[in-house]
Design an enzyme around this catalytic site. Structure first.
Site, PDB file in Angstrom:
ATOM      1  N   GLU A  31     -21.316 -17.403 -13.093  1.00 10.77           N
ATOM      2  CA  GLU A  31     -20.190 -17.220 -13.999  1.00 10.77           C
ATOM      3  C   GLU A  31     -19.097 -16.381 -13.342  1.00 10.77           C
ATOM      4  O   GLU A  31     -19.269 -15.890 -12.219  1.00 10.77           O
ATOM      5  CB  GLU A  31     -20.708 -16.612 -15.293  1.00 10.77           C
ATOM      6  CG  GLU A  31     -21.815 -17.485 -15.881  1.00 10.77           C
ATOM      7  CD  GLU A  31     -22.096 -17.223 -17.337  1.00 10.77           C
ATOM      8  OE1 GLU A  31     -21.675 -18.059 -18.143  1.00 10.77           O
ATOM      9  OE2 GLU A  31     -22.734 -16.217 -17.651  1.00 10.77           O
ATOM     10  N   HIS A  90     -17.357 -22.012 -13.952  1.00  3.98           N
ATOM     11  CA  HIS A  90     -18.663 -21.625 -13.400  1.00  3.98           C
ATOM     12  C   HIS A  90     -19.462 -22.858 -13.012  1.00  3.98           C
ATOM     13  O   HIS A  90     -19.399 -23.882 -13.677  1.00  3.98           O
ATOM     14  CB  HIS A  90     -19.448 -20.753 -14.391  1.00  3.98           C
ATOM     15  CG  HIS A  90     -20.045 -21.496 -15.549  1.00  3.98           C
ATOM     16  ND1 HIS A  90     -19.466 -21.515 -16.798  1.00  3.98           N
ATOM     17  CD2 HIS A  90     -21.180 -22.232 -15.649  1.00  3.98           C
ATOM     18  CE1 HIS A  90     -20.219 -22.233 -17.619  1.00  3.98           C
ATOM     19  NE2 HIS A  90     -21.260 -22.687 -16.949  1.00  3.98           N
ATOM     20  N   ASP A 128     -14.702 -22.314 -17.762  1.00  7.36           N
ATOM     21  CA  ASP A 128     -14.281 -21.134 -17.005  1.00  7.36           C
ATOM     22  C   ASP A 128     -14.549 -21.290 -15.508  1.00  7.36           C
ATOM     23  O   ASP A 128     -14.454 -20.330 -14.750  1.00  7.36           O
ATOM     24  CB  ASP A 128     -14.970 -19.872 -17.536  1.00  7.36           C
ATOM     25  CG  ASP A 128     -16.491 -19.930 -17.418  1.00  7.36           C
ATOM     26  OD1 ASP A 128     -17.007 -20.957 -16.923  1.00  7.36           O
ATOM     27  OD2 ASP A 128     -17.153 -18.957 -17.833  1.00  7.36           O
ATOM     28  N   ASP A 186     -30.660 -24.843 -12.293  1.00  8.71           N
ATOM     29  CA  ASP A 186     -30.931 -23.656 -13.102  1.00  8.71           C
ATOM     30  C   ASP A 186     -31.957 -23.926 -14.194  1.00  8.71           C
ATOM     31  O   ASP A 186     -32.354 -25.064 -14.429  1.00  8.71           O
ATOM     32  CB  ASP A 186     -29.631 -23.125 -13.716  1.00  8.71           C
ATOM     33  CG  ASP A 186     -28.718 -24.238 -14.233  1.00  8.71           C
ATOM     34  OD1 ASP A 186     -29.237 -25.308 -14.590  1.00  8.71           O
ATOM     35  OD2 ASP A 186     -27.494 -24.041 -14.276  1.00  8.71           O
TER      36      ASP A 186
END
Length: 289
Positions: A148, A143, A141, A72
């Protein structure tokens, strides 16, 4: 699916680095056969990168015939900004090894057409023959990359709006000023990573324990994108003890019981120096009439 449990972060990092080293050397890359490696950013892989740099400097590993694809990059952040993922990878890994710059691929968050940049990235992966080993990390979380909670589990490389939790977490890298934190990013999709021949996910720290629990002991759920890798035929989760705190005791005991087998993936530890010696010895054929 394999779950590798080591006591400390440093041990988990070293195991992961050894695994990457063995995979590259066993692949036997060359001018017509590049090893393709997917890579993450963030604090989790730093220990692994440091060990890989050490292996290179000791002459045990080369990245001359390795192509990398990063997960990313932020949108709108200058490439030379200290918090850009271009800067991160260059400063923490690439400039310390013998990889050719043209063999490193990182999404351009300043491209004129962001979706075209994402599409071209997918095409570059395909042109390279796909990813041999995709290494990733996760957030608390669950991701992976910037996929996400709620992301499609068959998603491809795309433009993504960042969740507020991610923006708040990243503020520490931007002097705590939310106004400076990018709100969008380019990211590989879950499906992009799932297409890799093998996936290795690094998960360390107690703050990632619930995410590991969701990845290992519960079902596949798009609200925990890391759980998708239960369905990959070759997934290796590498974690430290702290990351297992939410797992059942019997789960931890089961996977620890397999460590004798799993450690054979990194022992023996191969070296390109040994391969060169073997080549030279095989080239010296005894005289015969």
């Amino acid at each position: 699916m394999k779950l590798i449990i080591l006591e400390h972060y440093s041990q988990a990092s070293e195991w992961a680095a050894k695994y990457i080293r063995n995979r590259i050397i066993q692949f036997n890359p060359g001018p017509d056969k590049y090893f393709t490696l997917g890579l993450p950013t963030g604090s989790t892989p730093l220990g692994c990168y440091q060990k890989l740099i050490e292996y290179y400097k000791n002459g045990d590993l080369s990245f001359q015939y390795v192509k990398t694809f990063n997960m990313d990059e932020y949108v709108g952040l200058p490439r030379d900004h200290p918090e850009s993922y271009h800067s991160f990878m260059w400063n923490n890994f690439f400039k310390h090894i013998d990889i050719h710059p043209e063999n490193t691929h990182i999404l351009d968050g300043n491209a004129a057409d962001l979706q075209a940049e994402c599409d071209a990235f997918e095409e570059k992966i395909q042109a390279a023959g796909g990813i041999e080993l995709f290494v990733g990390g996760i957030g608390p979380d669950g991701h992976i990359a910037f996929n996400e909670p709620g992301s499609s589990l068959v998603s491809r490389t795309r433009v993504k709006t960042l969740a507020m939790d991610t923006i708040l977490a990243n503020a520490r890298f931007f002097d705590g000023d939310l106004a400076k934190v990018p709100t969008m990013a380019l990211t590989v999709g879950v499906g992009t990573v799932m297409d890799a021949k093998e996936v290795m996910i690094l998960i360390t720290g107690a703050h990632k324990a619930f995410a590991l629990y969701k990845a290992i002991e519960e079902g596949v759920n798009h609200m925990w994108t890391v759980s998708a890798f239960q369905q990959h035929p070759r997934t290796v989760f590498v974690c430290d003890e702290d990351a297992t705190l939410e797992l059942k005791v019997k789960t931890v005991k089961y996977f620890k019981g397999l460590m004798l087998v799993h450690n054979k993936l990194v022992d023996p530890l191969y070296s390109i120096k040994e391969k060169e010696i073997q080549k030279s010895q095989s080239a010296k054929k005894p005289y015969s009439d």
